[in-house]
Scaffold this active site. Structure first.
Site, PDB file in Angstrom:
ATOM      1  CG  ASN A   9      65.947 -83.902 106.098  1.00 27.35           C
ATOM      2  OD1 ASN A   9      64.744 -84.161 106.128  1.00 27.35           O
ATOM      3  ND2 ASN A   9      66.525 -83.068 106.957  1.00 27.35           N
ATOM      4  CD1 TRP A  10      63.226 -85.719 100.100  1.00 30.24           C
ATOM      5  CD2 TRP A  10      61.049 -86.217  99.837  1.00 30.24           C
ATOM      6  NE1 TRP A  10      63.093 -86.470  98.958  1.00 30.24           N
ATOM      7  CE2 TRP A  10      61.777 -86.793  98.761  1.00 30.24           C
ATOM      8  CE3 TRP A  10      59.668 -86.403  99.885  1.00 30.24           C
ATOM      9  CZ2 TRP A  10      61.163 -87.528  97.752  1.00 30.24           C
ATOM     10  CZ3 TRP A  10      59.059 -87.142  98.877  1.00 30.24           C
ATOM     11  CH2 TRP A  10      59.802 -87.698  97.817  1.00 30.24           C
ATOM     12  CE  LYS A  11      66.445 -79.635 105.605  1.00 31.67           C
ATOM     13  NZ  LYS A  11      67.228 -78.435 105.834  1.00 31.67           N
ATOM     14  CG  HIS A  94      67.937 -81.574 110.938  1.00 28.85           C
ATOM     15  ND1 HIS A  94      67.685 -80.233 110.824  1.00 28.85           N
ATOM     16  CD2 HIS A  94      68.482 -81.963 109.756  1.00 28.85           C
ATOM     17  CE1 HIS A  94      68.061 -79.824 109.612  1.00 28.85           C
ATOM     18  NE2 HIS A  94      68.537 -80.860 108.940  1.00 28.85           N
ATOM     19  CD  GLU A  96      65.825 -77.589 109.090  1.00 23.82           C
ATOM     20  OE1 GLU A  96      65.024 -78.511 108.848  1.00 23.82           O
ATOM     21  OE2 GLU A  96      66.640 -77.147 108.244  1.00 23.82           O
ATOM     22  CD  GLU A 166      72.456 -81.772 108.103  1.00 28.17           C
ATOM     23  OE1 GLU A 166      72.280 -81.967 106.900  1.00 28.17           O
ATOM     24  OE2 GLU A 166      71.530 -81.566 108.900  1.00 28.17           O
ATOM     25  N   GLY A 172      70.459 -74.796 103.889  1.00 31.74           N
ATOM     26  CA  GLY A 172      69.429 -74.053 103.165  1.00 31.74           C
ATOM     27  C   GLY A 172      69.845 -72.650 102.776  1.00 31.74           C
ATOM     28  CB  SER A 211      74.275 -75.496 100.609  1.00 34.52           C
ATOM     29  OG  SER A 211      73.347 -74.663 101.287  1.00 34.52           O
ATOM     30  N   GLY A 232      69.452 -81.786 101.692  1.00 35.00           N
ATOM     31  CA  GLY A 232      68.119 -81.215 101.886  1.00 35.00           C
ATOM     32  C   GLY A 232      67.498 -80.839 100.548  1.00 35.00           C
ATOM     33  N   GLY A 233      67.608 -79.559 100.193  1.00 32.01           N
ATOM     34  CA  GLY A 233      66.932 -79.032  99.003  1.00 32.01           C
ATOM     35  C   GLY A 233      67.157 -79.864  97.748  1.00 32.01           C
TER      36      GLY A 233
HETATM   37  P1  13P Z   1      70.149 -78.183 102.491  1.00 33.46           P
HETATM   38  O1  13P Z   1      70.830 -79.238 101.637  1.00 33.46           O
HETATM   39  O2  13P Z   1      68.862 -77.716 101.913  1.00 33.46           O
HETATM   40  O3  13P Z   1      71.101 -77.094 102.867  1.00 33.46           O
HETATM   41  O4  13P Z   1      69.754 -78.918 103.863  1.00 33.46           O
HETATM   42  C1  13P Z   1      70.696 -79.650 104.543  1.00 33.46           C
HETATM   43  C2  13P Z   1      70.006 -80.391 105.637  1.00 33.46           C
HETATM   44  O5  13P Z   1      69.584 -79.800 106.607  1.00 33.46           O
HETATM   45  C3  13P Z   1      69.832 -81.844 105.481  1.00 33.46           C
HETATM   46  O6  13P Z   1      69.410 -82.418 106.674  1.00 33.46           O
END
Ligand code: 13P
Length: 249
Positions: A9-11, A94, A96, A166, A172, A211, A232-233
């Site tokens: 997930n590149w956000k 998600h 967010e 999640e 993050g 993470s 994510g990251g």
């Molecule tokens: P991180 O891997 O950056 O913690 O993000 C997880 C995430 O929200 C994937 O959707």
């Protein structure tokens, strides 16, 4: 057991250059044979990513969708449009989207329905906050978020879900859930799915997100009820992402 799935997930990150680099690297990569890979990129990169990923094993996904099929909804993107440019999956709910954009359980359900209606696989995201976990309500919150969607669907619709656990406190933050913590919630989700139907519990992939990195993925993915990862990251760094994919094989 579901086929392992690693989804990035590149956000709101990335660039056209990164899309091209991922396309090249995934085309060259020797991935485990029993593995599905997906990339959820920002809307403007979907179409170039569809081209860059053609001929690779990676499927394409959106990060959200409108709950409406079309019309005067400035700034929104419909499930049909995602399909049109080659997406096969879409994230829904998600954390967010829930916390920053006010999507409640009803909004999440409406989006899951839209995704299913147009033939996209919804990746339904569930997760508790630290406050909820510390109050001993973590599992109840997650199961409640699941029921808010799954109770309202028909059996055949439920069977087309992918679920991502999640924990909000691990997203993050660099603070990963321990394999045991994640496994315990995944097992609870699996048990709840089995109350709808045993075959459903066997079939729906349960991803862990929060993470997940190259150096902790193998331990998480070794858990019996963790079928993959939502990254994510670490999905923005090709070497890290490929290392996570290798751990899932
Ligand atoms: P991180 O891997 O950056 O913690 O993000 C997880 C995430 O929200 C994937 O959707």
């Amino acid at each position: 057991m579901p086929t392992p799935l690693i989804a990035g997930n590149w956000k709101m990150n990335g660039s056209l250059n990164l899309v091209e680099s991922f396309g090249q690297a995934l085309a060259d990569a020797d991935l485990p044979s029993r593995l599905e890979v997906a990339l959820m990129v920002p809307f403007p990169y979907l179409e170039p990513a569809a081209r860059a990923l053609a001929g690779t094993r990676a499927a394409l996904g959106g990060q959200t969708l409108s709950d409406q099929p079309s019309g005067a909804f400035t700034g929104e993107v419909s499930g049909e449009m995602l399909r049109d440019v080659g997406a096969r999956l879409v994230l829904v709910g998600h954390s967010e989207r829930r916390t920053l954009f006010g999507e409640d359980d009803a909004a999440v359900l409406a989006r899951v329905r839209r995704a299913l209606d147009v033939g996209l696989t919804p990746v339904l995201c569930l997760g508790e906050t630290l406050e909820e976990r510390d109050a001993g309500r973590g599992e109840a919150v997650v199961i409640g978020q699941l029921e808010a969607v799954a109770d309202a669907l028909e059996a055949d619709q439920r069977s087309r879900l992918v679920i991502a656990y999640e924990p909000v406190w691990a997203i993050g933050t660099g603070r990963t859930a321990s394999p045991e913590q994640a496994q315990s919630v995944h097992a609870a989700i699996r048990r709840r799915l089995a109350t709808y139907d045993d075959a459903l519990a066997e079939r729906v992939p349960l991803l862990y997100g929060g993470s997940m990195k190259a150096d902790n993925a193998a331990d998480l993915l070794a858990q019996p009820d963790i079928d993959g990862g939502l990254v994510g990251g670490a999905s923005l760094k090709i070497d890290d992402f490929l290392a996570i994919c290798q751990s899932a094989g």
